[in-house]
Write a protein that holds these residues in place. Structure first.
Motif, PDB file in Angstrom:
ATOM      1  N   TRP A   5       0.832  -1.208   0.000  1.00 14.00           N
ATOM      2  CA  TRP A   5       0.000   0.000   0.000  1.00 14.00           C
ATOM      3  C   TRP A   5       0.869   1.260   0.000  1.00 14.00           C
ATOM      4  O   TRP A   5       0.639   2.189  -0.782  1.00 14.00           O
ATOM      5  N   ALA A 127      -9.456  -3.914  -0.073  1.00 15.82           N
ATOM      6  CA  ALA A 127      -8.003  -3.763  -0.062  1.00 15.82           C
ATOM      7  C   ALA A 127      -7.322  -4.858   0.748  1.00 15.82           C
ATOM      8  O   ALA A 127      -6.096  -5.003   0.688  1.00 15.82           O
ATOM      9  N   PRO A 163      -7.257  -4.155  -5.774  1.00 14.62           N
ATOM     10  CA  PRO A 163      -8.362  -4.568  -4.909  1.00 14.62           C
ATOM     11  C   PRO A 163      -8.743  -6.025  -5.152  1.00 14.62           C
ATOM     12  O   PRO A 163      -8.604  -6.545  -6.253  1.00 14.62           O
TER      13      PRO A 163
END
Length: 208
Positions: A5, A127, A163
């Protein structure tokens, strides 16, 4: 997941970010009948403009985000004085009625969520890898009081992610133990194979 991330933000790989509020939020939030003044929790919020839309509906917003760059870009692109402070292990940045807590969502606890009365998830559940989604659903349930309402946007896609693809059955399995779950709509399939689904959630439990 955390390292990936942060790397996405450093490299500008944020195709998930929208340059306007999500149309499903605009369409369905009024139907939840969340009272003006109710603080809305937005987990894994990025620099989503959905938070500014919620603020314009007279909701204080508390976003939780791991990437410092996302928070800095959010306030840089906004208007108004920025206040910064630290509390309970989180660096907090406030602009207008939006406050952003930088840190791990799973380290945010009920004592810090005392004013939360609603929630919005467009990019948190999807996520997270499958092994973490159960933990997420349980933790969210611990943070919001009985009667709290929220909007969840999930998606299905070909294998891969993030995702990640989260089926309707998984949404119900994850949230039904602690929430009333209502399916609101399925979006049209997108060229990339993604298809979003929209859900209304209401925390179960005795009302005080």
């Amino acid at each position: 997941m955390d390292d990936d991330w942060l790397q996405r933000w450093r490299e500008g790989r944020i195709g998930f970010h929208r340059d306007r509020p999500h149309p499903a939020l605009v369409r369905h939030w009024p139907g939840l009948e969340v009272r003006a003044g109710t603080k809305v929790l937005v987990p894994l919020c990025g620099k989503s403009l959905d938070m500014r839309w919620l603020a314009r509906q007279d909701h204080p917003v508390l976003g939780i985000e791991l990437a410092e760059q996302a928070i800095e870009e959010f306030v840089a692109e906004g208007v108004g004085e920025v206040t910064r402070y630290r509390q309970d292990g989180f660096d907090i940045c406030r602009q207008g009625s939006v406050e952003l807590w930088r840190g791990d969502f799973f380290h945010f606890h009920i004592e810090q969520a005392a004013e939360i009365g609603a929630f919005y998830d467009r990019a948190a559940l999807i996520a997270l890898p499958e092994a973490t989604r159960q933990r997420y659903a349980f933790h969210l349930a611990q943070l919001v009081p009985p009667g709290a309402r929220g909007l969840l946007i999930s998606l299905t896609r070909d294998p891969g992610g993030p995702p990640f693809s989260v089926s309707a059955n998984e949404v119900r399995r994850l949230f039904a133990p602690n929430f009333r779950v209502t399916h609101l709509e399925d979006g049209e399939p997108e060229p990339n194979g993604f298809r979003e689904s929209v859900w209304a959630l209401e925390r179960r439990g005795p009302l005080t």
